[in-house]
Write an enzyme that holds these catalytic residues in place. Structure first.
Site, PDB file in Angstrom:
ATOM      1  N   ASN A  78      30.242  65.912 -12.996  1.00 40.47           N
ATOM      2  CA  ASN A  78      31.134  67.078 -13.019  1.00 40.47           C
ATOM      3  C   ASN A  78      32.502  66.697 -12.461  1.00 40.47           C
ATOM      4  O   ASN A  78      32.609  65.733 -11.706  1.00 40.47           O
ATOM      5  CB  ASN A  78      30.537  68.198 -12.147  1.00 40.47           C
ATOM      6  CG  ASN A  78      29.344  68.854 -12.801  1.00 40.47           C
ATOM      7  OD1 ASN A  78      29.382  69.197 -13.977  1.00 40.47           O
ATOM      8  ND2 ASN A  78      28.279  69.030 -12.036  1.00 40.47           N
ATOM      9  N   ARG A 132      35.489  99.663 -16.454  1.00 45.53           N
ATOM     10  CA  ARG A 132      36.938  99.709 -16.230  1.00 45.53           C
ATOM     11  C   ARG A 132      37.475  98.343 -15.811  1.00 45.53           C
ATOM     12  O   ARG A 132      38.534  97.897 -16.269  1.00 45.53           O
ATOM     13  CB  ARG A 132      37.255 100.762 -15.159  1.00 45.53           C
ATOM     14  CG  ARG A 132      38.737 101.078 -15.011  1.00 45.53           C
ATOM     15  CD  ARG A 132      38.928 102.393 -14.264  1.00 45.53           C
ATOM     16  NE  ARG A 132      38.418 102.325 -12.912  1.00 45.53           N
ATOM     17  CZ  ARG A 132      39.143 101.938 -11.862  1.00 45.53           C
ATOM     18  NH1 ARG A 132      40.395 101.576 -12.038  1.00 45.53           N
ATOM     19  NH2 ARG A 132      38.618 101.918 -10.663  1.00 45.53           N
ATOM     20  N   LYS A 181      29.501  78.040  -4.140  1.00 52.12           N
ATOM     21  CA  LYS A 181      28.060  77.801  -4.046  1.00 52.12           C
ATOM     22  C   LYS A 181      27.348  79.030  -3.476  1.00 52.12           C
ATOM     23  O   LYS A 181      26.288  79.432  -3.955  1.00 52.12           O
ATOM     24  CB  LYS A 181      27.818  76.594  -3.142  1.00 52.12           C
ATOM     25  CG  LYS A 181      26.562  75.820  -3.459  1.00 52.12           C
ATOM     26  CD  LYS A 181      26.826  74.770  -4.520  1.00 52.12           C
ATOM     27  CE  LYS A 181      25.641  73.862  -4.719  1.00 52.12           C
ATOM     28  NZ  LYS A 181      25.917  72.746  -5.616  1.00 52.12           N
TER      29      LYS A 181
END
Length: 628
Positions: free
Chosen positions: A469, A93, A219
């Site tokens: 990153n 759902r 994290k």
């Protein structure tokens, strides 16, 4: 808070041992022995709340999965729709709602789809933790980039606007002298894992101040999903010592201290007080430092690592994942990992991550060469480090002391046709490296000229590691690497890229060198070993375990990191390697009923059972109400 009762459960191997002892005349009563582990997440939980209070508590709320007997026991009858749903039906759902709502959750055309998905997942986290982690584990490859890098960077940048419900703890410069009492405001009597940041260098995005709490939360979500750390025993922490981000200092909606950062002894005093406070209340907690600026990352690591159970993921975790990838790149050339010391490596970036990788790589090479002074000197000659000012040599003025061991001798590089401050293109052209390793946080640094220069590599299969990153800071894209250098290149990055179709049925594999492969296993292995510290040997064992995880067939195809979908199994193997190394180094003190002596006796099968049984799984626990 809940109180857990551990059910008696004996492993078949332990039963055999006990029976043998009985036969030998030792005459223990078998029923008196408890299993060396209790399965995480399968214990009945005593709660001191009922009715709407339970439904509003994400730790205990099951939503429509409360059974009829639980609804009666906890005064929930009539407060929920009558149909009792299974957790699988709930997930089905939720996933249908996610696909339908993710577009509606946007604030406008500038709100990216990934951030909309984060919002929806976060709302689930706020109301039902068990289901949240069940969804995250089931779809880890899809949702890890949402709760962690790269989307977490966007979350941190917008956290003041996204903040709805407090999660974790905030210690600030204004709390000096109060932290020892503050830690008792956290409701959990046991905390196994803390991730702490000061917000000074969030990913490659710079100083985000108090908004950096998002990285600690993300994290720890992965510690729960990958390592099975119990979510009721984790604590995200932000240490707010101010910010030097002028935009935040002028933003009236900013949630943190609007003052410039503390520095020097004042800064250290705040961190010292925090460490003393958390280890006083939770002596066995593990603290992971995350996204501290280079200026402090190494200093804090050296300050605490021999006293507390702590590590710095940017310095040590990134290094471990990079080492595993570098060893995998050697295997991809059809060579043995023992040939690693022969690799010529050009490193772009000399911040905390870059220097962490350099130190770990040098130690790995030196160990393979005999682990003596000559071995360290020989290993150091395999690296050429380029920062914002070019190639680092011993002629560099005001050189960073941490970078000094990797500075090339000026006389030596002159013979190689180079000089102090030589550009990255010049270095790659002259050195013809086996590996080009990017940890610079400078997007596009590996330009077409740099990649064309790498085509001259003396390696049969050169490797490119664009590890910065988030995605916009990656030194190059996978498509750039394969299109310019050629289809034989091995490519890895810090953020995810899609595989590249090279034509003729060939695929250019994109390996995500994500710290997620190691830090959950390092944390879990340290916890279950009871090690007093996290040693270099334990970190090295983790990296070598990851490097050996891939099959020879996979590595020869250029696949040097496993699929994120296997993260629970990877974490289990890494944790076992960490535990074994802690035992070898005589650091292990055991965990719960498993003391150090019994831990040493475990064979491989028993060790796997021990680790798996201590990994929390997101299953609804039976709730039992008890009036306080």
């Amino acid at each position: 808070m809940s109180h857990f009762t551990s059910p008696m459960r004996l492993s078949s191997s332990l039963i055999k041992k006990l029976k043998n002892r009985v036969r030998a005349g030792s005459n223990p009563l078998l029923s008196q022995y408890r299993s060396f582990t209790a399965i995480e997440g399968h214990r009945p939980v005593i709660v001191h709340k009922r009715s709407l209070d339970i439904l509003h508590d994400p730790w205990f709320n099951k939503g429509t999965s409360f059974s009829i007997t639980e609804r009666d026991r906890l005064d929930l009858r009539g407060l929920l729709p009558p149909n009792v749903m299974t957790s699988d039906q709930q997930i089905e759902r939720f996933m249908a709602d996610l696909k339908r709502l993710e577009h509606k959750a946007r604030d406008g055309p500038s709100d990216p789809n990934a951030l909309a998905m984060w919002r929806i997942l976060n709302r689930l986290h706020d109301r039902n933790e068990t289901m949240y982690y069940k969804v995250l584990i089931a779809k880890i490859a899809e949702y890890a980039p949402i709760v962690y890098t790269p989307t977490v960077g966007l979350v941190c940048q917008n956290y003041s606007g996204l903040f709805r419900r407090p999660r974790g703890m905030y210690f600030s410069a204004e709390d000096r002298g109060e932290m020892m009492s503050m830690v008792y405001n956290w409701p959990a009597d046991q905390v196994d894992m803390i991730v702490v940041t000061d917000g000074s260098r969030i990913l490659g995005l710079g100083d985000l101040g108090v908004q950096g709490i998002g990285i600690s939360i993300g994290k720890l979500d992965l510690y729960v999903a990958a390592a099975g750390i119990n979510p009721q025993r984790v604590l995200p922490v932000m240490i707010d010592v101010g910010t030097d981000n002028e935009k935040l200092l002028k933003d009236p909606l900013y949630l943190g201290l609007q003052r410039h950062r503390l520095d020097g002894d004042e800064y250290l005093a705040v961190i010292d007080e925090f460490m003393e406070a958390v280890f006083t209340r939770w002596p066995h907690v593990i603290v992971q430092f995350e996204d501290f600026q280079s200026k402090w990352a190494f200093q804090l690591l050296q300050r605490y690592r021999n006293t507390f159970r702590m590590f710095n993921d940017d310095v040590q975790g990134t290094a471990g994942v990079a080492i595993a990838g570098l060893l995998g790149a050697v295997r991809a050339q059809g060579r043995q990992m023992i040939d690693f010391p022969k690799q010529k490596i050009v490193v772009a970036g000399a911040g905390s991550a870059g220097l962490g990788v350099l130190n770990a790589a040098r130690k790995t090479m030196a160990r393979m060469l005999g682990n003596n002074e000559h071995a360290f000197e020989s290993a150091g000659r395999q690296f050429w480090v380029v920062d914002a000012n070019g190639l680092i040599t011993d002629e560099r003025e005001n050189i960073d002391p941490d970078a000094l061991p990797f500075a090339r001798k000026a006389k030596e590089i002159h013979r190689q046709g180079l000089r102090e401050g030589a550009s990255l293109v010049e270095v790659v052209q002259q050195i013809k490296p086996d590996v080009l390793l990017g940890l610079s946080a400078v997007g596009g640094l590996f330009s077409k000229e740099v990649l064309e220069a790498l085509r001259g590599s003396t390696s049969t299969r050169p490797a490119i590691f664009a590890m910065s990153n988030p995605t916009k800071n990656a030194e190059c894209t996978a498509e750039d690497a394969f299109s310019v250098v050629g289809e034989n290149v091995v490519f890895a990055s810090g953020s995810p890229f899609n595989d590249v179709d090279l034509g003729n049925g060939h695929i250019g594999h994109c390996n995500q060198g994500n710290n997620m492969y190691l830090f959950p296993g390092i944390g879990l292995g340290t916890l279950l070993s009871g090690s007093r510290i996290i040693s270099d040997g334990m970190l090295q064992a983790a990296a070598e375990c990851l490097a050996a995880y891939m099959t020879d067939e996979e590595v020869l195809k250029g696949i040097i990191y496993p699929s994120i979908s296997s993260i629970r199994d990877i974490t289990k193997e890494v944790a076992i390697a960490v535990i074994k190394e802690a035992i070898v180094e005589d650091l292990a003190e055991g965990y719960r009923e498993m003391d150090a002596r019994e831990l040493r006796k475990l064979n491989q099968e028993e060790m796997e059972e021990y680790v798996l049984n201590n990994m929390w799984c997101p299953e609804y626990s039976t709730l039992v109400y008890k009036n306080q």
